[in-house]
Design a protein around this motif. Structure first.
Motif, PDB file in Angstrom:
ATOM      1  N   ALA A  19      76.698  81.196  21.101  1.00  0.00           N
ATOM      2  CA  ALA A  19      76.481  81.240  22.612  1.00  0.00           C
ATOM      3  C   ALA A  19      77.150  80.738  23.548  1.00  0.00           C
ATOM      4  CB  ALA A  19      75.638  79.955  22.659  1.00  0.00           C
ATOM      5  N   PRO A  20      78.691  81.751  23.207  1.00  0.00           N
ATOM      6  CA  PRO A  20      80.000  80.732  24.244  1.00  0.00           C
ATOM      7  C   PRO A  20      80.200  80.581  25.455  1.00  0.00           C
ATOM      8  CG  PRO A  20      80.523  83.105  23.174  1.00  0.00           C
ATOM      9  CD  PRO A  20      78.505  82.756  23.029  1.00  0.00           C
ATOM     10  N   MET A  21      79.031  81.518  25.816  1.00  0.00           N
ATOM     11  CA  MET A  21      78.789  80.954  27.666  1.00  0.00           C
ATOM     12  C   MET A  21      78.289  80.521  28.167  1.00  0.00           C
ATOM     13  SD  MET A  21      78.299  85.247  29.407  1.00  0.00           S
ATOM     14  CE  MET A  21      77.062  84.972  28.763  1.00  0.00           C
ATOM     15  N   ARG A 130      66.413  70.598  21.136  1.00  0.00           N
ATOM     16  CA  ARG A 130      68.292  70.042  21.554  1.00  0.00           C
ATOM     17  C   ARG A 130      68.414  69.437  20.338  1.00  0.00           C
ATOM     18  NH1 ARG A 130      70.831  72.142  25.520  1.00  0.00           N
ATOM     19  NH2 ARG A 130      68.858  73.197  25.780  1.00  0.00           N
ATOM     20  N   CYS A 131      70.039  68.591  20.002  1.00  0.00           N
ATOM     21  CA  CYS A 131      70.026  67.544  19.013  1.00  0.00           C
ATOM     22  C   CYS A 131      71.169  67.227  19.871  1.00  0.00           C
ATOM     23  CB  CYS A 131      70.407  68.723  17.700  1.00  0.00           C
ATOM     24  SG  CYS A 131      68.819  69.638  16.757  1.00  0.00           S
ATOM     25  N   GLY A 132      71.820  67.774  20.850  1.00  0.00           N
ATOM     26  CA  GLY A 132      72.879  66.775  21.118  1.00  0.00           C
ATOM     27  C   GLY A 132      73.046  67.068  22.791  1.00  0.00           C
ATOM     28  N   THR A 159      70.110  73.510  18.651  1.00  0.00           N
ATOM     29  CA  THR A 159      70.442  73.994  19.622  1.00  0.00           C
ATOM     30  C   THR A 159      71.309  72.693  20.212  1.00  0.00           C
ATOM     31  OG1 THR A 159      71.628  74.991  21.596  1.00  0.00           O
ATOM     32  CG2 THR A 159      69.257  73.732  21.693  1.00  0.00           C
ATOM     33  N   ALA A 160      72.541  73.316  20.439  1.00  0.00           N
ATOM     34  CA  ALA A 160      73.413  71.276  20.636  1.00  0.00           C
ATOM     35  C   ALA A 160      73.697  71.036  19.790  1.00  0.00           C
ATOM     36  CB  ALA A 160      72.699  70.902  22.085  1.00  0.00           C
ATOM     37  N   LEU A 225      64.013  76.708   9.407  1.00  0.00           N
ATOM     38  CA  LEU A 225      64.740  76.992  10.108  1.00  0.00           C
ATOM     39  C   LEU A 225      64.774  78.110  10.339  1.00  0.00           C
ATOM     40  CD1 LEU A 225      66.818  74.982  12.204  1.00  0.00           C
ATOM     41  CD2 LEU A 225      68.034  75.373  10.271  1.00  0.00           C
ATOM     42  N   HIS A 226      65.326  78.756  12.010  1.00  0.00           N
ATOM     43  CA  HIS A 226      65.583  80.499  11.755  1.00  0.00           C
ATOM     44  C   HIS A 226      66.911  80.176  11.754  1.00  0.00           C
ATOM     45  CE1 HIS A 226      66.910  83.938  13.793  1.00  0.00           C
ATOM     46  NE2 HIS A 226      65.535  84.763  13.169  1.00  0.00           N
ATOM     47  N   SER A 227      67.818  79.139  12.958  1.00  0.00           N
ATOM     48  CA  SER A 227      69.309  79.446  13.030  1.00  0.00           C
ATOM     49  C   SER A 227      69.503  77.701  14.364  1.00  0.00           C
ATOM     50  CB  SER A 227      69.720  80.680  13.988  1.00  0.00           C
ATOM     51  OG  SER A 227      68.678  80.991  15.489  1.00  0.00           O
ATOM     52  N   ILE A 228      70.941  78.190  13.957  1.00  0.00           N
ATOM     53  CA  ILE A 228      71.180  77.160  15.790  1.00  0.00           C
ATOM     54  C   ILE A 228      71.929  77.978  16.569  1.00  0.00           C
ATOM     55  CG2 ILE A 228      71.069  75.476  13.268  1.00  0.00           C
ATOM     56  CD1 ILE A 228      74.476  75.714  14.569  1.00  0.00           C
ATOM     57  N   GLY A 229      71.974  77.247  17.484  1.00  0.00           N
ATOM     58  CA  GLY A 229      72.859  77.893  18.494  1.00  0.00           C
ATOM     59  C   GLY A 229      73.580  76.920  19.042  1.00  0.00           C
ATOM     60  N   SER A 230      75.747  77.997  19.032  1.00  0.00           N
ATOM     61  CA  SER A 230      76.207  76.658  19.247  1.00  0.00           C
ATOM     62  C   SER A 230      77.330  77.537  20.134  1.00  0.00           C
ATOM     63  CB  SER A 230      77.118  76.461  17.686  1.00  0.00           C
ATOM     64  OG  SER A 230      78.240  76.333  17.936  1.00  0.00           O
ATOM     65  N   CYS A 231      77.968  77.171  21.027  1.00  0.00           N
ATOM     66  CA  CYS A 231      78.571  77.102  21.391  1.00  0.00           C
ATOM     67  C   CYS A 231      80.196  78.166  21.319  1.00  0.00           C
ATOM     68  CB  CYS A 231      78.965  76.527  22.897  1.00  0.00           C
ATOM     69  SG  CYS A 231      80.382  75.089  22.439  1.00  0.00           S
ATOM     70  N   SER A 232      80.738  77.270  19.934  1.00  0.00           N
ATOM     71  CA  SER A 232      81.460  77.104  19.030  1.00  0.00           C
ATOM     72  C   SER A 232      80.920  77.985  17.640  1.00  0.00           C
ATOM     73  CB  SER A 232      82.193  76.258  18.772  1.00  0.00           C
ATOM     74  OG  SER A 232      83.172  76.462  18.122  1.00  0.00           O
TER      75      SER A 232
END
Length: 248
Positions: A19-21, A130-132, A159-160, A225-232
């Protein structure tokens, strides 16, 4: 890729929805697509999951060579390359027609958590936590969420705030969350701060005296757990590599 022959692949394959945007990276579209292409070409591209994009920006998004997960800030987009929808907190589930796609409803970690997860399960949707970010949930709240999802057979994504492999400096760790999902004992797993407590090789994912083989790890990723969202992409992956968690 032989997921059931290597516990590291079962644990990490398609784990990171890129999720780089989104903050804190918040890259402009062109730079985000270029950064994603760099991730796709990297040695550990097997860890890369879907590309995450706001619905309002989807018409501008070029081909990213795989499925897209869309955060709903506009009308639900048509199918095609959109594999998953991400619903903001408070959006009535009945207003969203997922059209057979995965749909992740973000939940608040408050007194209404279990009731909300019951509604998500009844709607045959999935949960998002949301974890952060602006607020970091404490260990007890996140453990309660993981346990409640497991008890209800509700798959979730996180995510986060999961840029680091192991919990430190008030932030949750990616391996901590994976250990909580795979082994249970959620409070202890999420509280772990010793990187040496985690290990993985082809045979097993390990946390202290616990071990899970490829089939058990794959089941936890499929059913919990399917996945995690990360901007990096590179920050967590480089930490995982430094701890020897990735196949060479």
């Amino acid at each position: 890729m032989a997921t059931l022959e290597d516990a590291r692949i079962a644990l990490l394959a398609r784990l990171i929805d890129h999720a780089p945007m989104f903050p804190p990276a918040a890259l402009p579209l062109r730079e985000a697509v270029a950064e994603d292409a760099r991730a796709r070409e990297s040695a550990h591209a097997f860890v890369l999951g879907r590309f995450v994009c706001r619905a309002s920006r989807l018409p501008e998004l070029p081909d990213v060579e795989r499925g897209v997960s869309v955060v709903l800030d506009a009308e639900v987009p048509p199918a095609g390359r959109v594999e998953a929808l991400e619903l903001p907190p408070g959006l009535p589930l009945a207003t969203v027609d997922a059209a057979g796609r995965e749909a992740y409803a973000e939940v608040a970690l408050d007194d209404g958590l279990e009731e909300r997860l019951d509604e998500i399960g009844a709607a045959r949707m999935r949960a998002k936590v949301r974890c952060g970010g602006a607020e970091v949930p404490d260990v007890d709240c996140l453990a309660r969420f993981v346990r409640a999802c497991r008890d209800r057979a509700v798959v979730f994504k996180a995510t986060a705030g999961l840029h680091h492999a192991v919990a430190s400096d008030g932030e949750h760790g990616l391996l901590n969350l994976l250990a909580a999902v795979v082994f249970g004992n959620e409070e202890a797993a999420l509280s772990e701060t010793d990187p040496a407590a985690f290990a993985a090789d082809a045979d097993a994912f390990r946390w202290r005296d616990r071990a899970a083989g490829p089939s058990d790890v794959a089941a936890a990723r499929r059913d919990v757990l399917h996945s995690i969202g990360s901007c990096s992409f590179f920050e967590p992956v480089e930490e995982l590599a430094s701890l020897g968690m990735l196949p060479r």
